[in-house]
Each structure stands twice: as C-alpha cells, then as structure tokens.
Design a protein around this motif. Sequence first.
Motif, PDB file in Angstrom:
ATOM      1  N   PHE A   1       1.021  -1.085   0.169  1.00 35.48           N
ATOM      2  CA  PHE A   1      -0.076  -0.128  -0.219  1.00 35.48           C
ATOM      3  C   PHE A   1       0.727   1.639  -0.570  1.00 35.48           C
ATOM      4  CE2 PHE A   1      -2.164   3.409   1.813  1.00 35.48           C
ATOM      5  CZ  PHE A   1      -3.005   3.706   1.596  1.00 35.48           C
ATOM      6  N   GLU A   2       1.358   1.435   0.589  1.00 37.96           N
ATOM      7  CA  GLU A   2       2.521   2.225   0.689  1.00 37.96           C
ATOM      8  C   GLU A   2       3.941   2.896  -0.559  1.00 37.96           C
ATOM      9  OE1 GLU A   2       2.556   0.121   3.186  1.00 37.96           O
ATOM     10  OE2 GLU A   2       1.423   1.360   4.999  1.00 37.96           O
ATOM     11  N   ILE A   3       3.783   1.809  -0.801  1.00 39.91           N
ATOM     12  CA  ILE A   3       4.848   2.158  -1.965  1.00 39.91           C
ATOM     13  C   ILE A   3       3.962   2.435  -3.246  1.00 39.91           C
ATOM     14  CG2 ILE A   3       6.160   0.702  -3.663  1.00 39.91           C
ATOM     15  CD1 ILE A   3       7.417  -0.617  -0.765  1.00 39.91           C
ATOM     16  N   ILE A   4       2.868   1.497  -4.212  1.00 38.69           N
ATOM     17  CA  ILE A   4       2.052   2.359  -4.569  1.00 38.69           C
ATOM     18  C   ILE A   4       1.146   3.698  -4.319  1.00 38.69           C
ATOM     19  CG2 ILE A   4      -0.002   1.152  -5.765  1.00 38.69           C
ATOM     20  CD1 ILE A   4       1.010  -2.090  -4.640  1.00 38.69           C
ATOM     21  N   ASN A   5       1.012   3.714  -3.386  1.00 42.83           N
ATOM     22  CA  ASN A   5       0.029   4.830  -2.611  1.00 42.83           C
ATOM     23  C   ASN A   5       1.627   5.988  -2.710  1.00 42.83           C
ATOM     24  OD1 ASN A   5      -1.687   6.935  -1.776  1.00 42.83           O
ATOM     25  ND2 ASN A   5      -0.282   6.937   0.260  1.00 42.83           N
ATOM     26  N   ALA A   6       3.015   6.151  -2.571  1.00 41.03           N
ATOM     27  CA  ALA A   6       3.403   7.140  -2.817  1.00 41.03           C
ATOM     28  C   ALA A   6       4.369   6.849  -4.569  1.00 41.03           C
ATOM     29  CB  ALA A   6       5.057   6.588  -1.849  1.00 41.03           C
ATOM     30  N   LEU A   7       3.811   5.925  -5.150  1.00 37.61           N
ATOM     31  CA  LEU A   7       3.995   6.709  -6.667  1.00 37.61           C
ATOM     32  C   LEU A   7       3.038   6.266  -6.997  1.00 37.61           C
ATOM     33  CD1 LEU A   7       6.280   2.943  -6.784  1.00 37.61           C
ATOM     34  CD2 LEU A   7       7.619   4.630  -6.711  1.00 37.61           C
ATOM     35  N   HIS A   8       2.035   6.293  -6.726  1.00 36.41           N
ATOM     36  CA  HIS A   8       0.940   7.098  -7.410  1.00 36.41           C
ATOM     37  C   HIS A   8       0.489   8.289  -6.784  1.00 36.41           C
ATOM     38  CE1 HIS A   8      -3.495   7.573  -8.295  1.00 36.41           C
ATOM     39  NE2 HIS A   8      -3.476   7.425  -7.707  1.00 36.41           N
ATOM     40  N   GLN A   9       1.415   9.018  -6.109  1.00 30.92           N
ATOM     41  CA  GLN A   9       1.157  10.203  -5.710  1.00 30.92           C
ATOM     42  C   GLN A   9       2.277  10.876  -7.378  1.00 30.92           C
ATOM     43  OE1 GLN A   9       1.518  11.013  -2.234  1.00 30.92           O
ATOM     44  NE2 GLN A   9      -0.569   9.886  -1.738  1.00 30.92           N
ATOM     45  N   THR A  10       3.006  10.415  -7.168  1.00 34.29           N
ATOM     46  CA  THR A  10       4.281  10.982  -8.250  1.00 34.29           C
ATOM     47  C   THR A  10       3.524  10.614  -9.396  1.00 34.29           C
ATOM     48  OG1 THR A  10       6.022  10.066  -7.021  1.00 34.29           O
ATOM     49  CG2 THR A  10       6.847   9.975  -8.320  1.00 34.29           C
ATOM     50  N   ALA A  11       2.868   9.799  -9.508  1.00 33.11           N
ATOM     51  CA  ALA A  11       2.522  10.406 -11.203  1.00 33.11           C
ATOM     52  C   ALA A  11       1.043  10.973 -11.483  1.00 33.11           C
ATOM     53  CB  ALA A  11       1.919   8.995 -11.347  1.00 33.11           C
ATOM     54  N   GLY A  12       1.239  11.419 -10.132  1.00 32.50           N
ATOM     55  CA  GLY A  12      -0.221  13.257  -9.879  1.00 32.50           C
ATOM     56  C   GLY A  12      -1.196  12.259 -10.144  1.00 32.50           C
ATOM     57  N   HIS A  13      -1.756  11.404  -9.065  1.00 32.14           N
ATOM     58  CA  HIS A  13      -2.553  10.780  -9.250  1.00 32.14           C
ATOM     59  C   HIS A  13      -3.560  10.397 -10.227  1.00 32.14           C
ATOM     60  CE1 HIS A  13      -3.658  10.659  -4.919  1.00 32.14           C
ATOM     61  NE2 HIS A  13      -2.863  12.070  -4.848  1.00 32.14           N
ATOM     62  N   GLY A  14      -2.405  10.282 -11.467  1.00 33.77           N
ATOM     63  CA  GLY A  14      -2.569   9.384 -13.207  1.00 33.77           C
ATOM     64  C   GLY A  14      -3.587   8.709 -12.504  1.00 33.77           C
ATOM     65  N   ASP A  15      -3.486   8.348 -14.323  1.00 36.08           N
ATOM     66  CA  ASP A  15      -4.873   7.269 -14.154  1.00 36.08           C
ATOM     67  C   ASP A  15      -3.997   5.723 -14.323  1.00 36.08           C
ATOM     68  OD1 ASP A  15      -2.433   6.626 -16.820  1.00 36.08           O
ATOM     69  OD2 ASP A  15      -4.156   7.789 -18.481  1.00 36.08           O
TER      70      ASP A  15
END
Length: 162
Positions: free
Chosen positions: A85-99
């Motif tokens: 969860f923490e890793i995907i969350n951080a990378l999802h935010q790095t993607a700007g909550h992208g698709d």
Amino acid sequence: MAAIGNHKFEFYTKLDAMIDEKQNVKLVISDSLYDEIIQSIKAGRNQDSQLKYWAKDEFRLNSKENIEYLETIGGKMIPRYSQLFEIINALHQTAGHGDKEKTCKQVYKKCGFIKREVIQIFMEKCPTCGRELMTKEISKLQDMYTPKCMTLVQVGPISCHY
C-alpha cells in the motif's frame, strides 16, 4: 488521515479477497514467503529445494541502513506484502494521481513483482481519484441533461400554422 487508513484497510481487504477467490498466492509475495526467499538466498548451496532455484534465478539480496530487502536481478525493489500500500500510494502520488497506466509505469520503473491487478485494486480505492472521477461523471451528466435554451433572437420569429 482517516481517508488513508480507510483506503489502506479497503485495499488489503479486497486484495485478500482476490487472493482467496483466485487461490493465487503468486499474486503477491507474502511476508512469510519474502522471509523464506531471503533465508534461501543466504543458505545458498546448503539448501536443496525448488525455492532455492527460483530465488537464485529471480532475486538478489541487498541491504540499506542494515535492512535487508529483495531486488530483482535487474535491480528493481521487491516489496513485502505489508509494504504494498505505502509503495503504490507513493508512486501513484508521484504520477500525480494519474490514471492506471501512469501509475503502472511508475510502479514498474521502481518495483518488481507487483501485478497489474494489485495496482487496479489500489486505483479503485483511491479517495482522491474517486472524487475526481465522481466530479467528472457528474459534470458529464449535467451536460447531458442541461436544457439547451435558445433565445427568440437565435430562433427567429415563431409562426404558428393551424
């Protein structure tokens, strides 16, 4: 903060249900399997098992600040189940909550052994993306059902024929 805690709980609940439903323990690397892989790599030649050969072909052991972790042979970090969860969350935010594709690209650039289905579960439960998606859907519906009124000047004189 409560939204993150809720999101995390929903993520792991749905992920566990998917693992149970598909009876697919290879969907993620559990914490216990992660530890077994580390022990197998450390044991090296002293152990004779399928796990040893799989571990030798797929993983290498690394450490940072006295914390051991697994990497793919290509050097991508492999997260424990409890870190997903923490890793995907951080990378999802790095993607700007992208698709999903933008998030997958970020995840696959940094990590190994995270399946697309796991990222999809995360995306479905993201409170920020969920709000944005809801706002877009409401906007589409409003556009569809907002009457398009025209003034008399735009229409011209109305003549009635009986």
